[in-house]
Design a protein around this motif. Structure first.
Motif, PDB file in Angstrom:
ATOM      1  N   MET A   1      29.506  95.009   8.802  1.00  0.00           N
ATOM      2  CA  MET A   1      28.538  96.072   9.346  1.00  0.00           C
ATOM      3  C   MET A   1      29.079  96.610  10.818  1.00  0.00           C
ATOM      4  N   LYS A   2      29.018  97.803  11.204  1.00  0.00           N
ATOM      5  CA  LYS A   2      29.625  98.275  12.609  1.00  0.00           C
ATOM      6  C   LYS A   2      28.450  97.568  13.481  1.00  0.00           C
ATOM      7  N   ASN A   3      29.010  97.323  14.683  1.00  0.00           N
ATOM      8  CA  ASN A   3      28.219  97.000  15.977  1.00  0.00           C
ATOM      9  C   ASN A   3      27.725  98.012  16.808  1.00  0.00           C
ATOM     10  N   TYR A   4      26.451  98.230  16.444  1.00  0.00           N
ATOM     11  CA  TYR A   4      25.747  99.344  17.233  1.00  0.00           C
ATOM     12  C   TYR A   4      24.847  98.863  18.425  1.00  0.00           C
ATOM     13  N   THR A   5      25.018  99.761  19.576  1.00  0.00           N
ATOM     14  CA  THR A   5      24.236  99.244  20.669  1.00  0.00           C
ATOM     15  C   THR A   5      22.689  99.190  20.400  1.00  0.00           C
ATOM     16  N   GLU A   6      21.948  98.811  21.206  1.00  0.00           N
ATOM     17  CA  GLU A   6      20.379  98.701  21.015  1.00  0.00           C
ATOM     18  C   GLU A   6      20.027 100.192  21.159  1.00  0.00           C
ATOM     19  N   LYS A   7      20.635 101.004  21.925  1.00  0.00           N
ATOM     20  CA  LYS A   7      19.819 102.154  22.019  1.00  0.00           C
ATOM     21  C   LYS A   7      20.290 103.259  20.858  1.00  0.00           C
ATOM     22  N   GLU A   8      21.266 102.811  20.367  1.00  0.00           N
ATOM     23  CA  GLU A   8      21.743 103.681  18.956  1.00  0.00           C
ATOM     24  C   GLU A   8      20.787 103.087  17.983  1.00  0.00           C
ATOM     25  N   ILE A   9      20.473 101.879  17.716  1.00  0.00           N
ATOM     26  CA  ILE A   9      19.600 101.336  16.743  1.00  0.00           C
ATOM     27  C   ILE A   9      18.292 101.896  16.985  1.00  0.00           C
ATOM     28  N   CYS A  10      17.820 102.072  18.411  1.00  0.00           N
ATOM     29  CA  CYS A  10      16.553 102.912  18.529  1.00  0.00           C
ATOM     30  C   CYS A  10      16.785 104.313  17.999  1.00  0.00           C
ATOM     31  N   VAL A  11      17.650 105.131  17.882  1.00  0.00           N
ATOM     32  CA  VAL A  11      17.760 106.293  17.558  1.00  0.00           C
ATOM     33  C   VAL A  11      17.608 106.109  15.880  1.00  0.00           C
ATOM     34  N   PHE A  12      18.331 105.304  15.471  1.00  0.00           N
ATOM     35  CA  PHE A  12      18.304 105.176  13.834  1.00  0.00           C
ATOM     36  C   PHE A  12      16.960 105.000  13.333  1.00  0.00           C
ATOM     37  N   ASN A  13      16.257 103.896  13.996  1.00  0.00           N
ATOM     38  CA  ASN A  13      14.663 103.734  13.683  1.00  0.00           C
ATOM     39  C   ASN A  13      13.838 104.918  13.872  1.00  0.00           C
ATOM     40  N   GLY A  14      14.244 105.752  15.114  1.00  0.00           N
ATOM     41  CA  GLY A  14      13.420 106.953  15.283  1.00  0.00           C
ATOM     42  C   GLY A  14      13.620 107.797  14.021  1.00  0.00           C
ATOM     43  N   VAL A  15      14.758 108.133  13.645  1.00  0.00           N
ATOM     44  CA  VAL A  15      14.891 108.855  12.330  1.00  0.00           C
ATOM     45  C   VAL A  15      14.411 108.292  11.248  1.00  0.00           C
ATOM     46  N   MET A  16      14.231 107.187  10.886  1.00  0.00           N
ATOM     47  CA  MET A  16      13.610 106.560   9.867  1.00  0.00           C
ATOM     48  C   MET A  16      12.052 106.634  10.055  1.00  0.00           C
ATOM     49  N   ALA A  17      11.406 106.384  11.299  1.00  0.00           N
ATOM     50  CA  ALA A  17      10.099 106.851  11.576  1.00  0.00           C
ATOM     51  C   ALA A  17       9.809 108.332  11.268  1.00  0.00           C
ATOM     52  N   LEU A  18      10.553 109.031  11.602  1.00  0.00           N
ATOM     53  CA  LEU A  18      10.082 110.539  11.167  1.00  0.00           C
ATOM     54  C   LEU A  18      10.161 110.899   9.847  1.00  0.00           C
ATOM     55  N   SER A  19      11.336 110.087   8.916  1.00  0.00           N
ATOM     56  CA  SER A  19      11.199 110.214   7.533  1.00  0.00           C
ATOM     57  C   SER A  19       9.978 109.559   6.948  1.00  0.00           C
ATOM     58  N   LYS A  20       9.491 108.602   7.403  1.00  0.00           N
ATOM     59  CA  LYS A  20       8.215 107.727   6.931  1.00  0.00           C
ATOM     60  C   LYS A  20       6.983 108.643   7.147  1.00  0.00           C
ATOM     61  N   ALA A  21       7.194 109.398   8.504  1.00  0.00           N
ATOM     62  CA  ALA A  21       5.783 110.295   8.512  1.00  0.00           C
ATOM     63  C   ALA A  21       6.020 111.463   7.689  1.00  0.00           C
ATOM     64  N   GLY A  22       6.970 111.660   6.672  1.00  0.00           N
ATOM     65  CA  GLY A  22       6.780 112.865   6.114  1.00  0.00           C
ATOM     66  C   GLY A  22       7.853 113.977   6.338  1.00  0.00           C
ATOM     67  N   LYS A  23       8.707 113.649   7.540  1.00  0.00           N
ATOM     68  CA  LYS A  23       9.398 114.961   8.170  1.00  0.00           C
ATOM     69  C   LYS A  23      10.583 115.170   7.342  1.00  0.00           C
ATOM     70  N   LYS A  24      10.773 116.164   6.974  1.00  0.00           N
ATOM     71  CA  LYS A  24      11.985 116.665   5.864  1.00  0.00           C
ATOM     72  C   LYS A  24      13.397 116.604   6.788  1.00  0.00           C
ATOM     73  N   ILE A  25      14.481 115.937   6.087  1.00  0.00           N
ATOM     74  CA  ILE A  25      15.413 115.622   7.044  1.00  0.00           C
ATOM     75  C   ILE A  25      15.983 116.919   7.262  1.00  0.00           C
ATOM     76  N   TYR A  26      16.051 117.888   6.877  1.00  0.00           N
ATOM     77  CA  TYR A  26      16.711 119.097   7.389  1.00  0.00           C
ATOM     78  C   TYR A  26      15.877 119.983   8.400  1.00  0.00           C
ATOM     79  N   ASN A  27      14.577 119.574   8.622  1.00  0.00           N
ATOM     80  CA  ASN A  27      13.750 120.231   9.693  1.00  0.00           C
ATOM     81  C   ASN A  27      13.654 119.341  10.972  1.00  0.00           C
ATOM     82  N   ILE A  28      14.301 118.163  10.876  1.00  0.00           N
ATOM     83  CA  ILE A  28      14.216 117.286  11.997  1.00  0.00           C
ATOM     84  C   ILE A  28      15.325 117.923  13.222  1.00  0.00           C
ATOM     85  N   THR A  29      14.790 118.006  14.321  1.00  0.00           N
ATOM     86  CA  THR A  29      15.681 118.281  15.442  1.00  0.00           C
ATOM     87  C   THR A  29      16.051 117.444  16.215  1.00  0.00           C
TER      88      THR A  29
END
Length: 202
Positions: A1-29
């Motif tokens: 697995m790639k080594n990601y920084t803590e900030k990058e992981i926060c970004v990935f979790n942010g994307v996941m949180a948006l997805s869980k909240a029902g935000k469509k991927i193609y509408n995410i800015t």
């Protein structure tokens, strides 16, 4: 697995949180992602050149996490059936967490650069998927050792049997309310397991 920084992981979790909240991927800015990750928009661009790169790396990151969890399952000193049920739970949890929505971004008409990005990361993605397939085979081998299944089939057949089994289980458990009242989750996993045994027995 790639080594990601803590900030990058926060970004990935942010994307996941948006997805869980029902935000469509193609509408995410990018602004949506920055807010969800609690980082500045400018900071995002320090790590990723585009939204497409963020989404692609999110996909790779969570695939890697799932591989780590599958590896733990494969190494546990438990029965084949218990390993399969834990694998079912892992796959179902990933969908509940919105991973299905994240993985659908590659079909979005808006993201025309995704195929190129995937091609640029093809070697690593193939490595991740090869690892995943090997982990599943390790789990299946315990079933062979117990004498409940056989792997004396064409490799493509085995792959399709596993994919069909997992996809069918997920589909049955995520039908709209009222469409399926056949049984509860545990019974559906029982059905899936029975089908798996039948598909991998001579």
């Amino acid at each position: 697995m790639k080594n990601y920084t803590e900030k990058e992981i926060c970004v990935f979790n942010g994307v996941m949180a948006l997805s869980k909240a029902g935000k469509k991927i193609y509408n995410i800015t990018v602004q949506d992602i920055a807010k969800a990750a609690n980082v500045g928009k400018g900071t995002l661009y320090e790590y990723f050149p585009s939204k497409e790169e963020i989404l692609l790396n999110t996909l790779v990151y969570f695939l890697g996490l799932e591989n780590q969890k599958a590896q733990k399952i494969a190494q546990e000193n438990i029965s084949f059936k218990d390993k399969v049920y834990k694998l079912y739970d892992l796959i179902l949890k990933s969908f509940e967490d919105g991973f299905a929505a994240v993985s659908q971004f590659s079909s979005s008409d808006e993201m025309l650069d995704i195929p190129k990005l995937i091609n640029d990361s093809k070697e690593y993605i193939e490595q991740v998927m090869t690892t995943r397939n090997q982990l599943i085979m390790d789990i299946l081998q315990s079933g062979v050792d117990e004498g409940v299944i056989s792997l004396e089939f064409d490799a493509d057949y085995i792959t399709m049997a596993i994919m069909a089994n997992l996809s069918c289980l997920n589909y049955c458990l995520h039908l709209p309310t009222g469409v399926s009242n056949v049984c509860q989750i545990e019974q559906k996993k029982d059905y899936a397991y029975t089908i798996l045994l039948k598909s991998l027995n001579h």
